[in-house]
Scaffold this motif. Structure first.
Motif, PDB file in Angstrom:
ATOM      1  N   ASN A   1      13.650  -2.787  31.302  1.00 40.47           N
ATOM      2  CA  ASN A   1      13.619  -2.180  32.632  1.00 40.47           C
ATOM      3  C   ASN A   1      13.308  -0.689  32.483  1.00 40.47           C
ATOM      4  O   ASN A   1      14.115   0.063  31.923  1.00 40.47           O
ATOM      5  N   PRO A   2      12.163  -0.208  32.999  1.00 39.70           N
ATOM      6  CA  PRO A   2      11.779   1.195  32.804  1.00 39.70           C
ATOM      7  C   PRO A   2      12.616   2.185  33.607  1.00 39.70           C
ATOM      8  O   PRO A   2      12.427   3.395  33.451  1.00 39.70           O
ATOM      9  N   ASP A   3      13.547   1.686  34.408  1.00 37.26           N
ATOM     10  CA  ASP A   3      14.443   2.592  35.132  1.00 37.26           C
ATOM     11  C   ASP A   3      15.398   3.307  34.172  1.00 37.26           C
ATOM     12  O   ASP A   3      15.995   4.321  34.532  1.00 37.26           O
ATOM     13  N   TYR A   4      15.543   2.755  32.959  1.00 36.14           N
ATOM     14  CA  TYR A   4      16.396   3.369  31.943  1.00 36.14           C
ATOM     15  C   TYR A   4      15.517   4.095  30.931  1.00 36.14           C
ATOM     16  O   TYR A   4      14.408   3.661  30.638  1.00 36.14           O
ATOM     17  N   THR A   5      16.050   5.151  30.361  1.00 37.37           N
ATOM     18  CA  THR A   5      15.357   5.799  29.255  1.00 37.37           C
ATOM     19  C   THR A   5      15.717   5.093  27.952  1.00 37.37           C
ATOM     20  O   THR A   5      16.733   4.389  27.866  1.00 37.37           O
ATOM     21  N   GLY A   6      14.891   5.302  26.947  1.00 34.02           N
ATOM     22  CA  GLY A   6      15.201   4.737  25.648  1.00 34.02           C
ATOM     23  C   GLY A   6      16.524   5.247  25.111  1.00 34.02           C
ATOM     24  O   GLY A   6      17.328   4.487  24.561  1.00 34.02           O
ATOM     25  N   ASP A   7      16.779   6.546  25.267  1.00 29.85           N
ATOM     26  CA  ASP A   7      18.026   7.127  24.771  1.00 29.85           C
ATOM     27  C   ASP A   7      19.241   6.487  25.447  1.00 29.85           C
ATOM     28  O   ASP A   7      20.262   6.227  24.801  1.00 29.85           O
ATOM     29  N   GLU A   8      19.131   6.240  26.750  1.00 29.38           N
ATOM     30  CA  GLU A   8      20.251   5.645  27.466  1.00 29.38           C
ATOM     31  C   GLU A   8      20.489   4.209  27.007  1.00 29.38           C
ATOM     32  O   GLU A   8      21.639   3.779  26.850  1.00 29.38           O
ATOM     33  N   GLN A   9      19.431   3.474  26.747  1.00 32.94           N
ATOM     34  CA  GLN A   9      19.618   2.101  26.297  1.00 32.94           C
ATOM     35  C   GLN A   9      20.170   2.042  24.875  1.00 32.94           C
ATOM     36  O   GLN A   9      20.960   1.151  24.552  1.00 32.94           O
ATOM     37  N   VAL A  10      19.799   2.990  24.033  1.00 29.83           N
ATOM     38  CA  VAL A  10      20.404   3.060  22.697  1.00 29.83           C
ATOM     39  C   VAL A  10      21.901   3.319  22.820  1.00 29.83           C
ATOM     40  O   VAL A  10      22.718   2.696  22.128  1.00 29.83           O
ATOM     41  N   ARG A  11      22.272   4.224  23.716  1.00 29.11           N
ATOM     42  CA  ARG A  11      23.688   4.517  23.930  1.00 29.11           C
ATOM     43  C   ARG A  11      24.426   3.278  24.435  1.00 29.11           C
ATOM     44  O   ARG A  11      25.517   2.943  23.946  1.00 29.11           O
ATOM     45  N   ARG A  12      23.817   2.563  25.369  1.00 24.69           N
ATOM     46  CA  ARG A  12      24.461   1.389  25.939  1.00 24.69           C
ATOM     47  C   ARG A  12      24.551   0.250  24.920  1.00 24.69           C
ATOM     48  O   ARG A  12      25.503  -0.537  24.935  1.00 24.69           O
ATOM     49  N   LEU A  13      23.575   0.171  24.026  1.00 24.59           N
ATOM     50  CA  LEU A  13      23.662  -0.799  22.935  1.00 24.59           C
ATOM     51  C   LEU A  13      24.910  -0.564  22.089  1.00 24.59           C
ATOM     52  O   LEU A  13      25.590  -1.509  21.681  1.00 24.59           O
ATOM     53  N   SER A  14      25.201   0.703  21.848  1.00 22.29           N
ATOM     54  CA  SER A  14      26.388   1.045  21.059  1.00 22.29           C
ATOM     55  C   SER A  14      27.670   0.638  21.782  1.00 22.29           C
ATOM     56  O   SER A  14      28.638   0.211  21.152  1.00 22.29           O
ATOM     57  N   VAL A  15      27.677   0.752  23.104  1.00 21.88           N
ATOM     58  CA  VAL A  15      28.844   0.344  23.890  1.00 21.88           C
ATOM     59  C   VAL A  15      29.070  -1.159  23.752  1.00 21.88           C
ATOM     60  O   VAL A  15      30.197  -1.622  23.531  1.00 21.88           O
ATOM     61  N   LEU A  16      27.990  -1.932  23.878  1.00 19.34           N
ATOM     62  CA  LEU A  16      28.096  -3.387  23.731  1.00 19.34           C
ATOM     63  C   LEU A  16      28.554  -3.757  22.327  1.00 19.34           C
ATOM     64  O   LEU A  16      29.424  -4.624  22.149  1.00 19.34           O
ATOM     65  N   ALA A  17      27.975  -3.094  21.316  1.00 24.54           N
ATOM     66  CA  ALA A  17      28.337  -3.370  19.927  1.00 24.54           C
ATOM     67  C   ALA A  17      29.792  -3.027  19.654  1.00 24.54           C
ATOM     68  O   ALA A  17      30.504  -3.776  18.986  1.00 24.54           O
ATOM     69  N   ASP A  18      30.251  -1.900  20.171  1.00 28.87           N
ATOM     70  CA  ASP A  18      31.647  -1.509  19.977  1.00 28.87           C
ATOM     71  C   ASP A  18      32.583  -2.519  20.632  1.00 28.87           C
ATOM     72  O   ASP A  18      33.651  -2.826  20.103  1.00 28.87           O
ATOM     73  N   GLY A  19      32.175  -3.037  21.803  1.00 32.66           N
ATOM     74  CA  GLY A  19      32.990  -4.054  22.462  1.00 32.66           C
ATOM     75  C   GLY A  19      33.097  -5.311  21.622  1.00 32.66           C
ATOM     76  O   GLY A  19      34.169  -5.925  21.534  1.00 32.66           O
ATOM     77  N   TYR A  20      31.991  -5.682  20.982  1.00 33.21           N
ATOM     78  CA  TYR A  20      31.998  -6.859  20.125  1.00 33.21           C
ATOM     79  C   TYR A  20      32.807  -6.602  18.859  1.00 33.21           C
ATOM     80  O   TYR A  20      33.472  -7.498  18.334  1.00 33.21           O
ATOM     81  N   GLY A  21      32.766  -5.380  18.367  1.00 33.97           N
ATOM     82  CA  GLY A  21      33.506  -5.045  17.154  1.00 33.97           C
ATOM     83  C   GLY A  21      32.716  -5.336  15.905  1.00 33.97           C
ATOM     84  O   GLY A  21      33.198  -5.996  14.984  1.00 33.97           O
ATOM     85  N   LEU A  22      31.481  -4.884  15.858  1.00 35.95           N
ATOM     86  CA  LEU A  22      30.640  -5.130  14.701  1.00 35.95           C
ATOM     87  C   LEU A  22      31.034  -4.244  13.530  1.00 35.95           C
ATOM     88  O   LEU A  22      31.398  -3.097  13.711  1.00 35.95           O
ATOM     89  N   ALA A  23      30.902  -4.776  12.339  1.00 31.94           N
ATOM     90  CA  ALA A  23      31.105  -3.992  11.130  1.00 31.94           C
ATOM     91  C   ALA A  23      29.768  -3.876  10.410  1.00 31.94           C
ATOM     92  O   ALA A  23      29.045  -4.853  10.272  1.00 31.94           O
TER      93      ALA A  23
END
Length: 240
Positions: A158-180
């Motif tokens: 979705n181009p409404d988001y910037t790449g930087d914002e989606q990278v940040r949001r990826l980290s939020v999802l990953a932290d929620g999952y608890g990846l090592a």
């Protein structure tokens, strides 16, 4: 039976799914053996994020417990706390399936939901707490499932988001999952793989709209996310 059947709305509901009292009645399509076995296994494991299978009714429909709440009708914007909760629920689901019979027999990591999207999530007070629709489950990799989840929950492409914002949001999802030992680049890499696979599936099925959407999303994700965080490529090895 005196209670009235109520057609369920929200999500991408399978035709014929209804609520009857505190149960959901759902037409059986294909062989339900694996899905029914998994639902029983999840109950035995104490996983409370899925409905309970209660049996089959006289119309050959699954009888499952009703999970109260709201189901989004389509993809949309989700706040950080919702992304984190979605990741955490997927992690609990994966962990509960790790010793499922089919996982052991296929030498897989977990059972993948394969469609863990907002349209298959039940929300209560804005938090995704329930997971429905197990028609596409299959043994596989955690990151294969997480890649698709990132695609849909973040609306990658979705181009409404910037790449930087989606990278940040990826980290939020990953932290929620608890990846090592797992980076946003790895998740994005699997997201691209799932987007590409969806485009191929759409082409086979003759669904041009699906092909165009998924292929465009994959191109956007590569240009704005994967190349931004890992311009020399990404490592798909994964450690829990």
């Amino acid at each position: 039976m005196s209670e009235e059947e109520i057609s369920l709305a929200g999500g991408r509901i399978t035709s014929g799914v209804v609520r009857l009292g505190d149960t959901v009645r759902r037409p059986i399509r294909g062989d339900p053996t694996c899905a029914h076995g998994l639902l029983t296994h999840l109950e035995e494991q104490g996983f409370d994020g899925s409905p309970r299978l209660l049996g089959i009714d006289e119309q050959n429909r699954e009888i499952m417990t009703y999970l109260p709440g709201d189901v989004p009708s389509d993809l949309g914007h989700f706040a950080d706390f919702q992304l984190a909760a979605a990741g955490a629920l997927l992690r609990r689901f994966h962990d509960a399936t790790a010793n499922f019979t089919e996982v052991r027999e296929r030498n897989a990591e977990v059972m993948c939901h394969n469609d863990w999207a907002p349209t298959n999530a039940v929300f209560c007070d804005g938090v995704p707490y329930g997971m429905v629709d197990f028609d596409t489950i299959a043994p596989g990799l955690r990151l294969w499932d997480l890649g698709y989840s990132a695609f849909t929950w973040l609306d990658l492409g979705n181009p409404d988001y910037t790449g930087d914002e989606q990278v940040r949001r990826l980290s939020v999802l990953a932290d929620g999952y608890g990846l090592a030992n797992c980076s946003a680049a790895q998740i994005a890499g699997y997201a691209v793989a799932r987007q590409t696979a969806l485009a191929v599936s759409g082409r086979v099925q003759g669904k041009k709209e699906m092909v165009d959407w998924a292929a465009s999303a994959a191109s956007w994700t590569v240009l704005n996310v994967t190349e931004r965080i890992s311009p020399t490529g990404y490592d798909l090895r994964f450690t829990v």
